[in-house]
Scaffold this motif. Structure first.
Motif, short mmCIF file in Angstrom:
data_model
loop_
_atom_site.label_atom_id
_atom_site.label_comp_id
_atom_site.label_asym_id
_atom_site.label_seq_id
_atom_site.Cartn_x
_atom_site.Cartn_y
_atom_site.Cartn_z
N ILE A 132 0.86 -1.18 0.00
CA ILE A 132 0.00 0.00 0.00
C ILE A 132 0.89 1.23 0.00
N THR A 133 0.63 2.14 -0.91
CA THR A 133 1.39 3.39 -0.98
C THR A 133 0.44 4.56 -0.85
N TRP A 134 0.96 5.69 -0.37
CA TRP A 134 0.15 6.90 -0.22
C TRP A 134 1.05 8.12 -0.26
N TYR A 135 0.42 9.26 -0.35
CA TYR A 135 1.15 10.53 -0.38
C TYR A 135 1.32 11.03 1.04
N PRO A 136 2.55 11.23 1.51
CA PRO A 136 2.77 11.72 2.88
C PRO A 136 2.29 13.17 3.01
N ASN A 137 1.11 13.34 3.55
CA ASN A 137 0.45 14.65 3.54
C ASN A 137 0.38 15.29 4.92
N ALA A 138 1.39 15.03 5.75
CA ALA A 138 1.34 15.53 7.13
C ALA A 138 1.25 17.05 7.21
N PHE A 139 1.75 17.74 6.19
CA PHE A 139 1.74 19.21 6.22
C PHE A 139 0.35 19.78 5.97
N MET A 140 -0.60 18.94 5.57
CA MET A 140 -1.95 19.41 5.27
C MET A 140 -2.82 19.33 6.53
N GLY A 141 -3.53 20.38 6.82
CA GLY A 141 -4.47 20.35 7.94
C GLY A 141 -3.79 20.01 9.25
N HIS A 142 -4.39 19.06 9.97
CA HIS A 142 -3.89 18.70 11.29
C HIS A 142 -3.27 17.31 11.30
N GLY A 143 -2.72 16.88 10.17
CA GLY A 143 -2.04 15.60 10.12
C GLY A 143 -0.66 15.67 10.76
N LYS A 144 -0.19 14.54 11.23
CA LYS A 144 1.13 14.46 11.85
C LYS A 144 1.94 13.35 11.19
N GLU A 145 3.25 13.57 11.10
CA GLU A 145 4.11 12.55 10.51
C GLU A 145 4.06 11.25 11.29
N ALA A 146 3.79 11.36 12.59
CA ALA A 146 3.78 10.17 13.45
C ALA A 146 2.45 9.43 13.45
N ASP A 147 1.45 9.92 12.71
CA ASP A 147 0.21 9.16 12.57
C ASP A 147 0.53 7.80 11.96
N ARG A 148 -0.19 6.77 12.38
CA ARG A 148 0.13 5.43 11.90
C ARG A 148 -1.02 4.83 11.10
N LEU A 149 -0.65 3.89 10.24
CA LEU A 149 -1.61 3.27 9.33
C LEU A 149 -2.41 2.16 10.01
N PHE A 150 -3.69 2.11 9.67
CA PHE A 150 -4.61 1.07 10.13
C PHE A 150 -5.17 0.41 8.87
N VAL A 151 -5.00 -0.90 8.75
CA VAL A 151 -5.41 -1.61 7.54
C VAL A 151 -6.27 -2.81 7.89
N VAL A 152 -7.37 -2.97 7.16
CA VAL A 152 -8.18 -4.18 7.26
C VAL A 152 -8.37 -4.72 5.84
N ALA A 153 -7.85 -5.91 5.59
CA ALA A 153 -8.06 -6.60 4.32
C ALA A 153 -9.07 -7.71 4.56
N TYR A 154 -10.17 -7.69 3.83
CA TYR A 154 -11.31 -8.54 4.17
C TYR A 154 -11.84 -9.24 2.92
N ASP A 155 -11.91 -10.56 3.01
CA ASP A 155 -12.47 -11.40 1.96
C ASP A 155 -13.83 -11.89 2.45
N PRO A 156 -14.92 -11.18 2.14
CA PRO A 156 -16.23 -11.53 2.71
C PRO A 156 -16.77 -12.87 2.24
N GLU A 157 -16.38 -13.29 1.06
CA GLU A 157 -16.91 -14.55 0.54
C GLU A 157 -16.41 -15.75 1.34
N ASN A 158 -15.17 -15.67 1.81
CA ASN A 158 -14.58 -16.77 2.56
C ASN A 158 -14.42 -16.46 4.05
N GLY A 159 -14.84 -15.26 4.46
CA GLY A 159 -14.74 -14.89 5.86
C GLY A 159 -13.32 -14.68 6.35
#
Length: 214
Positions: A132-159
């Motif tokens: 997973i890639t993204w644009y490091p946008n900590a300078f925008m709004g109230h984002g922080k460089e130390a914010d961390r990623l939360f990921v859920v990968a879900y296959d609903p057909e197989n649970g």
């Protein structure tokens, strides 16, 4: 409904006549059951029952992650799973000719005021490795460089699900996920991502986004 802070009933729980007794958050709850109606349910009631059941079925396998991403902020607010289901019923299940149709791309696994992820993409870089890639946008709004990623990968057909609850920092711009399965992965998983900040052991999240079915 009555709430007793110090139970005089010991550990009693269950149904007694038209009354239900149970314990929640250290409190004893005494609640009267609603009277049954002799009228047949309306089409609207039947639709809402079907939508509720459909939403529950979809979310139950990722309940643990929803409790985290939708954790209540203040006492009295909805618990995580209940809040996640409420959001899904409002935004992710549509009434199509009287049938509740669930759109996984509209599902949320977190919500909050933290600056969201920007320009995120997901692609397979190995048989069981997703990047997973993204644009490091900590300078925008109230984002922080130390914010961390939360990921859920879900296959609903197989649970199946695979979650990263403490991912890389916002400033890193990428995260690799190695799944515990070695085959039949591509085109199966909906990937939901967000950021969270943590202070004094308490997390605050951004609204999650779905990167599609990868």
């Amino acid at each position: 409904m009555a709430i007793i802070n110090t139970s005089i009933l010991g550990k009693i729980s269950g149904k007694l006549g038209n009354t239900v007794i149970y314990e929640r958050n250290g409190k004893t709850i005494i609640k009267s059951l609603p009277a049954k109606s002799s009228k047949p349910p309306t089409a609207k009631q039947l639709y809402h029952r079907a939508a509720f059941k459909r939403g529950q079925q979809f979310l139950v396998p990722i309940r643990t992650e929803l409790e985290l991403g939708f954790a209540k902020r203040n006492a009295g607010q909805s618990q995580g799973f209940g809040r996640a289901l409420s959001v899904l019923l409002k935004t992710g299940i549509l009434n199509e000719n009287g049938i509740p149709v669930l759109y996984p791309e509209k599902v949320k696994v977190s919500e909050g005021d933290v600056l969201g992820i920007d320009g995120a993409e997901a692609q397979w870089v190995g048989d069981n490795v997703l990047e997973i890639t993204w644009y490091p946008n900590a300078f925008m709004g109230h984002g922080k460089e130390a914010d961390r990623l939360f990921v859920v990968a879900y296959d609903p057909e197989n649970g199946r699900k695979w979650a990263i609850t403490q991912g890389n920092y916002r400033k890193s711009g990428s995260q690799q996920i190695q799944f515990p399965w070695s085959s039949d992965l591509r085109g199966r998983f909906y990937v939901y991502v967000s950021f969270f900040s943590e202070s004094y052991g308490r997390r605050q999240f951004s609204d999650s986004v779905c990167l599609g079915r990868v």
